[in-house]
Design a protein around this motif. Structure first.
Motif, PDB file in Angstrom:
ATOM      1  N   PHE A 225       0.850  -1.192   0.000  1.00 52.63           N
ATOM      2  CA  PHE A 225       0.000   0.000   0.000  1.00 52.63           C
ATOM      3  C   PHE A 225       0.883   1.239   0.000  1.00 52.63           C
ATOM      4  CE2 PHE A 225      -2.716   2.932   2.854  1.00 52.63           C
ATOM      5  CZ  PHE A 225      -3.376   3.489   1.767  1.00 52.63           C
ATOM      6  N   VAL A 226       0.603   2.145  -0.922  1.00 52.06           N
ATOM      7  CA  VAL A 226       1.297   3.440  -0.921  1.00 52.06           C
ATOM      8  C   VAL A 226       0.250   4.543  -0.810  1.00 52.06           C
ATOM      9  CG1 VAL A 226       2.858   5.011  -2.121  1.00 52.06           C
ATOM     10  CG2 VAL A 226       3.164   2.541  -2.374  1.00 52.06           C
ATOM     11  N   GLU A 227       0.392   5.385   0.199  1.00 44.87           N
ATOM     12  CA  GLU A 227      -0.524   6.515   0.384  1.00 44.87           C
ATOM     13  C   GLU A 227       0.247   7.815   0.190  1.00 44.87           C
ATOM     14  OE1 GLU A 227      -2.524   6.697   4.200  1.00 44.87           O
ATOM     15  OE2 GLU A 227      -3.785   8.380   3.560  1.00 44.87           O
ATOM     16  N   VAL A 228      -0.294   8.668  -0.662  1.00 42.50           N
ATOM     17  CA  VAL A 228       0.263  10.013  -0.841  1.00 42.50           C
ATOM     18  C   VAL A 228      -0.596  10.964  -0.012  1.00 42.50           C
ATOM     19  CG1 VAL A 228       0.720  11.864  -2.504  1.00 42.50           C
ATOM     20  CG2 VAL A 228       1.078   9.463  -3.159  1.00 42.50           C
ATOM     21  N   HIS A 229       0.040  11.852   0.736  1.00 41.97           N
ATOM     22  CA  HIS A 229      -0.718  12.731   1.631  1.00 41.97           C
ATOM     23  C   HIS A 229       0.060  14.026   1.841  1.00 41.97           C
ATOM     24  CE1 HIS A 229      -3.147  13.991   5.068  1.00 41.97           C
ATOM     25  NE2 HIS A 229      -3.983  13.024   4.769  1.00 41.97           N
ATOM     26  N   PRO A 230      -0.629  15.162   1.966  1.00 41.37           N
ATOM     27  CA  PRO A 230       0.094  16.380   2.360  1.00 41.37           C
ATOM     28  C   PRO A 230       0.791  16.158   3.699  1.00 41.37           C
ATOM     29  CG  PRO A 230      -2.141  16.912   1.651  1.00 41.37           C
ATOM     30  CD  PRO A 230      -2.075  15.415   1.756  1.00 41.37           C
ATOM     31  N   GLU A 231       1.950  16.786   3.858  1.00 35.88           N
ATOM     32  CA  GLU A 231       2.712  16.576   5.093  1.00 35.88           C
ATOM     33  C   GLU A 231       1.955  17.083   6.315  1.00 35.88           C
ATOM     34  OE1 GLU A 231       6.329  18.825   5.550  1.00 35.88           O
ATOM     35  OE2 GLU A 231       7.114  17.416   7.030  1.00 35.88           O
ATOM     36  N   GLN A 232       1.201  18.161   6.168  1.00 35.15           N
ATOM     37  CA  GLN A 232       0.479  18.793   7.288  1.00 35.15           C
ATOM     38  C   GLN A 232       1.440  19.320   8.344  1.00 35.15           C
ATOM     39  OE1 GLN A 232      -2.171  15.277   7.958  1.00 35.15           O
ATOM     40  NE2 GLN A 232      -3.828  16.702   7.512  1.00 35.15           N
ATOM     41  N   SER A 396       5.895  10.965  10.227  1.00 35.31           N
ATOM     42  CA  SER A 396       4.571  11.581  10.166  1.00 35.31           C
ATOM     43  C   SER A 396       4.073  11.836  11.581  1.00 35.31           C
ATOM     44  CB  SER A 396       3.591  10.648   9.444  1.00 35.31           C
ATOM     45  OG  SER A 396       2.279  11.163   9.575  1.00 35.31           O
ATOM     46  N   GLY A 397       3.773  13.088  11.871  1.00 36.80           N
ATOM     47  CA  GLY A 397       3.228  13.412  13.188  1.00 36.80           C
ATOM     48  C   GLY A 397       1.767  13.016  13.306  1.00 36.80           C
ATOM     49  N   ALA A 398       1.076  12.972  12.174  1.00 35.43           N
ATOM     50  CA  ALA A 398      -0.351  12.633  12.173  1.00 35.43           C
ATOM     51  C   ALA A 398      -0.535  11.155  11.856  1.00 35.43           C
ATOM     52  CB  ALA A 398      -1.084  13.480  11.135  1.00 35.43           C
ATOM     53  N   LEU A 399      -1.636  10.603  12.339  1.00 31.28           N
ATOM     54  CA  LEU A 399      -1.991   9.230  11.984  1.00 31.28           C
ATOM     55  C   LEU A 399      -2.593   9.213  10.580  1.00 31.28           C
ATOM     56  CD1 LEU A 399      -3.658   7.886  15.219  1.00 31.28           C
ATOM     57  CD2 LEU A 399      -1.769   6.815  14.010  1.00 31.28           C
ATOM     58  N   HIS A 400      -2.400   8.098   9.887  1.00 30.98           N
ATOM     59  CA  HIS A 400      -2.964   7.961   8.547  1.00 30.98           C
ATOM     60  C   HIS A 400      -3.418   6.521   8.341  1.00 30.98           C
ATOM     61  CE1 HIS A 400      -1.702  11.935   7.271  1.00 30.98           C
ATOM     62  NE2 HIS A 400      -0.517  11.707   7.806  1.00 30.98           N
ATOM     63  N   ASP A 401      -4.243   6.315   7.308  1.00 29.33           N
ATOM     64  CA  ASP A 401      -4.699   4.959   6.995  1.00 29.33           C
ATOM     65  C   ASP A 401      -3.514   4.017   6.760  1.00 29.33           C
ATOM     66  OD1 ASP A 401      -7.636   5.268   6.994  1.00 29.33           O
ATOM     67  OD2 ASP A 401      -7.269   6.663   5.356  1.00 29.33           O
ATOM     68  N   ALA A 402      -2.413   4.543   6.199  1.00 24.08           N
ATOM     69  CA  ALA A 402      -1.236   3.693   5.962  1.00 24.08           C
ATOM     70  C   ALA A 402      -0.719   3.105   7.274  1.00 24.08           C
ATOM     71  CB  ALA A 402      -0.130   4.492   5.264  1.00 24.08           C
ATOM     72  N   GLY A 403      -0.866   3.859   8.360  1.00 23.84           N
ATOM     73  CA  GLY A 403      -0.432   3.355   9.662  1.00 23.84           C
ATOM     74  C   GLY A 403      -1.307   2.218  10.163  1.00 23.84           C
ATOM     75  N   ILE A 404      -2.571   2.242   9.792  1.00 23.73           N
ATOM     76  CA  ILE A 404      -3.491   1.169  10.191  1.00 23.73           C
ATOM     77  C   ILE A 404      -3.227  -0.093   9.372  1.00 23.73           C
ATOM     78  CG2 ILE A 404      -5.940   0.512  10.323  1.00 23.73           C
ATOM     79  CD1 ILE A 404      -5.021   2.753  12.314  1.00 23.73           C
ATOM     80  N   VAL A 405      -2.915   0.114   8.084  1.00 28.58           N
ATOM     81  CA  VAL A 405      -2.705  -1.014   7.172  1.00 28.58           C
ATOM     82  C   VAL A 405      -1.306  -1.630   7.346  1.00 28.58           C
ATOM     83  CG1 VAL A 405      -2.511  -1.574   4.699  1.00 28.58           C
ATOM     84  CG2 VAL A 405      -4.404  -0.149   5.508  1.00 28.58           C
ATOM     85  N   PRO A 407       0.642  -2.877   9.675  1.00 24.93           N
ATOM     86  CA  PRO A 407       0.938  -4.167  10.309  1.00 24.93           C
ATOM     87  C   PRO A 407       0.558  -5.372   9.444  1.00 24.93           C
ATOM     88  CG  PRO A 407      -0.149  -2.691  11.857  1.00 24.93           C
ATOM     89  CD  PRO A 407      -0.263  -2.061  10.499  1.00 24.93           C
ATOM     90  N   TYR A 408      -0.200  -5.153   8.373  1.00 25.27           N
ATOM     91  CA  TYR A 408      -0.728  -6.272   7.584  1.00 25.27           C
ATOM     92  C   TYR A 408      -0.175  -6.334   6.165  1.00 25.27           C
ATOM     93  CZ  TYR A 408      -3.906  -5.716  11.459  1.00 25.27           C
ATOM     94  OH  TYR A 408      -4.406  -5.557  12.726  1.00 25.27           O
ATOM     95  N   LEU A 409       0.233  -5.172   5.619  1.00 27.90           N
ATOM     96  CA  LEU A 409       0.766  -5.112   4.257  1.00 27.90           C
ATOM     97  C   LEU A 409       2.034  -4.270   4.263  1.00 27.90           C
ATOM     98  CD1 LEU A 409      -2.341  -4.191   2.019  1.00 27.90           C
ATOM     99  CD2 LEU A 409      -1.283  -6.441   2.275  1.00 27.90           C
ATOM    100  N   PRO A 410       2.967  -4.533   3.320  1.00 26.11           N
ATOM    101  CA  PRO A 410       4.098  -3.612   3.187  1.00 26.11           C
ATOM    102  C   PRO A 410       3.550  -2.231   2.810  1.00 26.11           C
ATOM    103  CG  PRO A 410       4.444  -5.620   1.903  1.00 26.11           C
ATOM    104  CD  PRO A 410       3.009  -5.622   2.331  1.00 26.11           C
ATOM    105  N   ALA A 411       3.732  -1.249   3.681  1.00 22.94           N
ATOM    106  CA  ALA A 411       3.100   0.057   3.457  1.00 22.94           C
ATOM    107  C   ALA A 411       4.135   1.170   3.462  1.00 22.94           C
ATOM    108  CB  ALA A 411       2.045   0.324   4.531  1.00 22.94           C
TER     109      ALA A 411
END
Ligand SMILES: [Zn+2]
Length: 459
Positions: A225-232, A396-405, A407-411
Motif C-alpha cells: 500500500f502506498v498513500e500520498v498525503h500532504p505533510e500537514q 509523520s506526526g499525524a496518523l494515517h490509513d497507511a499506519g493502520i494497514v 501491520p498487515y501489508l508492506p506500506a
C-alpha cells in the motif's frame, strides 16, 4: 504558486449525469462502463498531466457541502462526500474500471482487466474532511491513484471512509474496520451529528455488519500500500522539497485527566484555604508544554497538546471543584513516547499533591509508533533518484490509513509539501506539480524490472 485560492461555488447538481450510473452504493462488483480496458494495462510513460490532477482537486472541492464557516466539508456518508466519490467513480468509469463498496464503507476501484483476486498495489487515501477543511487533505492521495489508473498502472484505488474522525468521533474507521481492529458493535455505537450510527449512515454505501468478517483485508490480494498525503507540517516546505518519504507514523498516547478540588465562595475563601481545580489544571497545562519543549530539543517530533478542558461548576464567583482535560502525546520512538508519558504523569501527581487536589488519569488511546516498510521506502527512493530527485525521509506526526494497514501489508507513504505546514484549514495548499511528482515516483517504482513481491518485514 497562485497568489490566492478562491473558493469555487458549490453546485449541488455538479456531476449529476456522471453520478447517475454509479450512485446507490451497492457492494456488488460492477464494471463502470463498457469502455474497453484493452490497451490500458501497460503504462504509458511520462503521461502524468498536472492540469488533469488540478481539475480533479477543484472538482472534488466543488462537491463539498456548504459549511457554516469558510472551507470545504465532506463528512463521511454525507451528500458532499457521496458526490466526491461519484466524481472519482465517473472518471474511473471512463477508463473501463470496475468498482465495489466493501462492507466497511470503503470504495475500491480496479482496472477492468484486473480481477478482485489479482495481486496488485493498493493506492489511495480519503475524501472525507474536517468541517472547515482545505482542498488537499486526503484528496491528494485519491487523485494520485486516479492519475495512476489513467496512465495504465494496474493498481487498486481505495477511498477509505471516515479517516478524519470528525463525523463519527473516531478516526480511521474505514481502514480499522477493514483490518478488524474496530468491530461492528463498536461501529453501531458511534454516531454522527444526525444521531445515526456508522452502520446506519453507511448502509447506503455498502456498510454491512453481517458481511464485515467475510470482507476483511486479504493480504494475498495486495503487493503493498502506498498513500500520498500532504505533510500537514512545514518541514518539506521550509526545506524547499516537493516530496518526502515517510519513515514512521509517530506513536500517540491520549488520556483524560480529572482534577477534583473543592468549590467555595470566590469572595470569602482565603487564598491559602483553596483547593482550586482550575488553577491546578492551568499549572499542569503550562508544565506539559514545558516538558514537551524540553524533550523536543533531543527528539524534535515529540509534541504534547491539551486541546480540551471542561470546568465545573464553571461560574464566575465559584472556585472550580473539577477540571477535566485531555492530553495528546506524540513521539517518533517508543522510548521518547514513554519518557513524555512518565514526565507528564509525574508532574500531574506533584501538582495535585501540592494543591490538595484529587487526580484520576484515564487512558483513551495508546498507539505505538508504526514504521513504514523499509524495502518499499528504498524502492520509492530508487525511483526518486531515477527522476533526479534527492528526497528527505521524514516521520509523520499525524496518523494515517497507511499506519493502520502497515501491520498487515508492506506500506509506505509519500508526503507532498504543505505550504507553511497549514492543514485542516481552507488556506491549506499543496502544489499540483508536487502531487504529479508523487505520481511519477510511484509509477517509476512499479515500472522497475520485476523486483518481485515485497515481503513484509516481521517486527
Ligand atoms: Zn488526511
Amino acid at each position: 504558486m497562485p497568489v490566492s485560492h478562491p473558493v469555487p461555488p458549490r453546485d449541488a447538481g455538479l456531476f449529476k449525469s456522471d453520478a447517475a450510473a454509479s450512485s446507490g452504493g451497492k457492494r456488488s462488483d460492477r464494471c463502470l462502463s463498457s469502455a474497453p480496458s484493452a490497451g490500458r494495462s501497460r503504462m504509458s510513460r511520462d503521461a502524468v498531466v498536472p492540469a488533469r490532477i488540478e481539475r480533479d482537486i477543484e472538482a472534488i472541492a466543488a462537491c463539498s457541502q456548504p459549511a457554516t464557516t469558510a472551507g470545504y466539508h465532506r463528512a463521511t456518508f454525507s451528500p458532499g462526500w457521496a458526490r466526491a466519490c461519484d466524481y472519482v467513480l465517473s472518471k474511473a468509469g471512463r477508463l473501463g474500471c470496475r468498482s465495489r463498496r466493501d462492507a466497511h464503507g470503503n470504495l475500491r476501484i480496479r482496472p477492468g482487466g484486473v480481477s478482485w483476486s489479482d495481486r496488485v498495489w493498493l493506492c489511495g487515501s480519503h475524501l472525507d474532511s474536517v468541517p472547515t477543511g482545505g482542498k488537499y487533505d486526503g484528496v491528494s492521495g485519491v487523485v494520485c491513484a486516479l492519475e495512476l489508473l489513467r496512465i495504465g498502472v494496474p493498481l487498486e484505488l481505495v477511498v477509505f471512509a471516515e479517516e478524519e474522525g470528525t463525523g463519527f468521533g473516531t478516526a480511521l474507521l474505514g481502514s480499522r474496520s477493514w483490518v478488524g481492529t474496530v468491530s461492528a458493535s463498536d461501529l453501531s455505537r458511534m454516531q454522527n451529528d444526525e444521531g445515526r450510527s456508522f452502520l446506519e449512515a453507511g448502509a447506503a454505501f455498502g456498510v454491512d455488519a453481517s458481511a464485515m468478517n467475510g470482507d476483511r483485508l486479504a493480504a494475498e490480494r495486495y503487493l503493498g500500500f502506498v498513500e500520498v498525503h500532504p505533510e500537514q507540517g512545514a518541514s518539506l516546505w521550509k526545506q524547499g522539497r516537493p516530496i518526502g518519504l515517510v519513515t514512521t507514523v509517530n506513536g500517540r498516547r491520549q488520556f483524560r485527566v480529572i482534577m477534583a478540588g473543592r468549590s467555595n465562595h470566590a469572595g470569602s475563601t482565603q487564598m491559602l484555604d483553596r483547593h482550586d481545580a482550575l488553577a491546578g489544571a492551568a499549572q499542569a497545562i503550562i508544565e506539559i508544554e514545558r516538558i514537551a519543549l524540553d524533550l523536543a530539543v533531543e527528539s524534535p517530533y515529540t509534541v504534547a497538546t491539551v486541546g480540551r478542558i471542561d470546568v465545573g461548576p464553571n461560574e464566575i464567583n465559584v472556585i472550580a471543584n473539577s477540571a477535566t482535560f485531555t492530553v495528546d502525546l506524540r513521539a517518533q520512538t517508543p522510548g521518547s513516547l514513554s519518557r513524555a508519558d512518565d514526565l507528564v504523569k509525574k508532574a500531574l501527581q506533584e501538582i495535585c499533591a501540592r494543591r490538595g487536589l484529587g487526580l484520576v488519569i484515564e487512558s483513551i488511546e495508546d498507539l505505538p509508533p508504526i514504521p513504514m516498510e523499509e524495502t518499499v521506502i528504498d524502492r520509492l527512493e530508487h525511483a526518486c533518484v531515477a527522476l533526479g530527485l534527492t528526497v528527505p525521509r521524514v516521520p509523520s506526526g499525524a496518523l494515517h490509513d497507511a499506519g493502520i494497514v502497515a501491520p498487515y501489508l508492506p506500506a509506505a507513504m509519500i508526503f507532498v509539501a504543505s505550504r507553511d505546514g497549514v492543514s485542516h484549514d481552507p488556506a491549506e495548499y499543496t502544489r499540483v506539480e508536487d502531487i504529479a511528482l508523487a505520481v511519477r515516483v510511484i509509477a517509476g517504482m512499479l515500472r522497475e524490472e520485476e523486483p518481485g513481491p515485497v515481503t513484509k518485514t516481521s517486527r
